[in-house]
Design an enzyme around this catalytic site. Structure first.
Site, PDB file in Angstrom:
ATOM      1  N   ASP A 167     -33.970 -46.716 122.547  1.00  0.00           N
ATOM      2  CA  ASP A 167     -33.401 -46.563 121.204  1.00  0.00           C
ATOM      3  C   ASP A 167     -34.541 -46.570 120.201  1.00  0.00           C
ATOM      4  O   ASP A 167     -35.689 -46.874 120.547  1.00  0.00           O
ATOM      5  CB  ASP A 167     -32.340 -47.635 120.900  1.00  0.00           C
ATOM      6  CG  ASP A 167     -32.893 -49.040 120.801  1.00  0.00           C
ATOM      7  OD1 ASP A 167     -33.950 -49.320 121.392  1.00  0.00           O
ATOM      8  OD2 ASP A 167     -32.257 -49.886 120.137  1.00  0.00           O
TER       9      ASP A 167
ATOM     10  N   TYR B 282     -37.344 -47.229 117.233  1.00  0.00           N
ATOM     11  CA  TYR B 282     -38.051 -48.393 116.691  1.00  0.00           C
ATOM     12  C   TYR B 282     -37.210 -48.990 115.572  1.00  0.00           C
ATOM     13  O   TYR B 282     -36.598 -48.263 114.784  1.00  0.00           O
ATOM     14  CB  TYR B 282     -39.409 -47.989 116.133  1.00  0.00           C
ATOM     15  CG  TYR B 282     -40.407 -47.498 117.161  1.00  0.00           C
ATOM     16  CD1 TYR B 282     -40.824 -48.309 118.216  1.00  0.00           C
ATOM     17  CD2 TYR B 282     -40.973 -46.227 117.062  1.00  0.00           C
ATOM     18  CE1 TYR B 282     -41.761 -47.867 119.143  1.00  0.00           C
ATOM     19  CE2 TYR B 282     -41.917 -45.777 117.987  1.00  0.00           C
ATOM     20  CZ  TYR B 282     -42.300 -46.609 119.018  1.00  0.00           C
ATOM     21  OH  TYR B 282     -43.234 -46.166 119.929  1.00  0.00           O
TER      22      TYR B 282
ATOM     23  N   HIS C   4     -42.199 -48.880 132.524  1.00  0.00           N
ATOM     24  CA  HIS C   4     -42.263 -48.620 131.083  1.00  0.00           C
ATOM     25  C   HIS C   4     -43.668 -48.925 130.564  1.00  0.00           C
ATOM     26  O   HIS C   4     -44.338 -49.846 131.045  1.00  0.00           O
ATOM     27  CB  HIS C   4     -41.235 -49.495 130.366  1.00  0.00           C
ATOM     28  CG  HIS C   4     -40.951 -49.062 128.970  1.00  0.00           C
ATOM     29  ND1 HIS C   4     -41.743 -49.452 127.893  1.00  0.00           N
ATOM     30  CD2 HIS C   4     -39.981 -48.272 128.452  1.00  0.00           C
ATOM     31  CE1 HIS C   4     -41.251 -48.917 126.791  1.00  0.00           C
ATOM     32  NE2 HIS C   4     -40.188 -48.195 127.096  1.00  0.00           N
TER      33      HIS C   4
ATOM     34  N   PHE D  42     -40.808 -42.917 121.044  1.00  0.00           N
ATOM     35  CA  PHE D  42     -42.203 -43.363 121.110  1.00  0.00           C
ATOM     36  C   PHE D  42     -43.054 -42.927 119.913  1.00  0.00           C
ATOM     37  O   PHE D  42     -44.148 -43.427 119.712  1.00  0.00           O
ATOM     38  CB  PHE D  42     -42.898 -42.920 122.410  1.00  0.00           C
ATOM     39  CG  PHE D  42     -42.308 -43.542 123.640  1.00  0.00           C
ATOM     40  CD1 PHE D  42     -42.513 -44.879 123.921  1.00  0.00           C
ATOM     41  CD2 PHE D  42     -41.538 -42.802 124.517  1.00  0.00           C
ATOM     42  CE1 PHE D  42     -41.958 -45.472 125.059  1.00  0.00           C
ATOM     43  CE2 PHE D  42     -40.976 -43.371 125.646  1.00  0.00           C
ATOM     44  CZ  PHE D  42     -41.186 -44.709 125.919  1.00  0.00           C
TER      45      PHE D  42
END
Length: 227
Positions: free
Chosen positions: A64, A66, A186, A77
Site C-alpha cells: 500500500d 507510503y 521484501h 516504492f
C-alpha cells in the site's frame, strides 16, 4: 479520483460498475473528506496513467502507499523528487548498483521506470496518514487483482517481480507460460538480508526481455539538480 482513460479502461471498466467498487468509492471519498489520506486523490491511478496496459513489460507489486506526508504519488516504492529516499528504496538502489552498476541517485522518483513499461502497482491504492495498511480489505484488492489477471492474460512476455509475502500471494493468478516470475524477500531493512540482496532482479529482467525481442529497461534513475 482521476478516472482511467487509456487502454486499461477496456479491461477495468467493468470493475467500476460492480457493487464492491461503489462501496469502495464511497469509503474512499469519505476518507478524503474527513481525514488525511495518501496519495493525493488525483494520483491514485498514476500507475495506470503512466504505464498503459499495452506498454507493460515489467510488473512490480507493492502493498500500500507510503503513509507519511508528501511521499506517495501513486507508484509503489516511488516518492516525489524532494522527499527523502525511504529505507526499502535505499535497498532497491543498493541491489541495482550491485546488479547492474547503476549509481545511487539523490532521489526516489521512479517515473522514468513507469514510462518505459514498468507497472509499479500497489495492491491497495490509498492509505490513511500515518496508519500503514489502514485501507486494507476495503475493496482495492479486488480491483488490483482484476488488473493482475488482465496482465496475466496478455499473450506477450511480461516479468512479474514479487518482493515479499503479500506480493507473492498473487502468484497463484500468474499461470501464463509466456511470463517470467521473479520472487525474493521484501527489500525492507527487516528482510532484505534474507535473500533480497544478491537476487539480481534487474539483470534477470533485462536478459528475459532481450531474449524475447524486447528493449531492456534503463534502470538508472538520474540525479535531480536543485536550482
Amino acid at each position: 479520483m482521476a478516472m482511467i482513460e487509456n487502454d486499461w479502461l477496456s479491461v477495468l471498466g467493468e470493475e467500476f460498475k460492480k457493487p464492491y467498487y461503489r462501496e469502495l468509492y464511497q469509503f474512499v471519498r469519505k476518507e478524503y473528506n474527513t481525514t488525511q489520506v495518501f496519495p493525493p486523490a488525483e494520483d491514485i491511478f498514476n500507475a495506470f496513467h503512466l504505464t498503459p496496459l499495452g506498454k507493460v513489460k515489467v510488473v512490480i507489486i507493492g502493498q500500500d502507499p507510503y503513509h507519511n506526508v508528501g511521499q506517495a504519488h501513486g507508484l509503489c516504492f516511488s516518492v516525489k523528487p524532494e522527499v527523502e529516499i525511504p529505507p526499502s528504496l535505499v535497498n532497491i538502489y543498493q541491489e541495482l548498483h550491485d546488479d547492474l552498476g547503476c549509481y545511487i541517485p539523490n532521489n526516489g522518483y521512479l517515473v522514468k521506470w513507469a514510462k518505459q513499461g514498468v507497472l509499479m502497482l500497489n495492491t491497495v491504492l490509498t492509505v490513511r496518514a500515518h496508519q500503514a495498511n489502514s485501507h486494507h480489505g476495503k475493496g482495492w484488492e479486488q480491483f488490483t487483482d482484476a488488473a493482475i489477471k488482465a496482465l496475466n492474460s496478455q499473450d506477450r512476455p511480461i516479468v512479474f517481480i514479487l518482493w515479499g509475502r503479500p506480493a507473492q500471494m498473487k502468484k497463484s493468478m500468474l499461470d501464463n507460460p509466456h511470463h517470467l516470475i521473479l520472487e525474493a524477500p521484501h527489500p525492507s531493512p527487516l528482510s532484505a538480508y534474507r535473500g533480497f540482496f544478491g537476487s539480481r532482479p534487474f539483470s534477470k529482467t533485462n536478459r528475459f526481455l532481450q531474449e524475447h525481442g524486447e528493449t531492456p529497461i534503463d534502470w538508472q534513475i538520474e540525479n535531480i539538480t536543485c536550482n
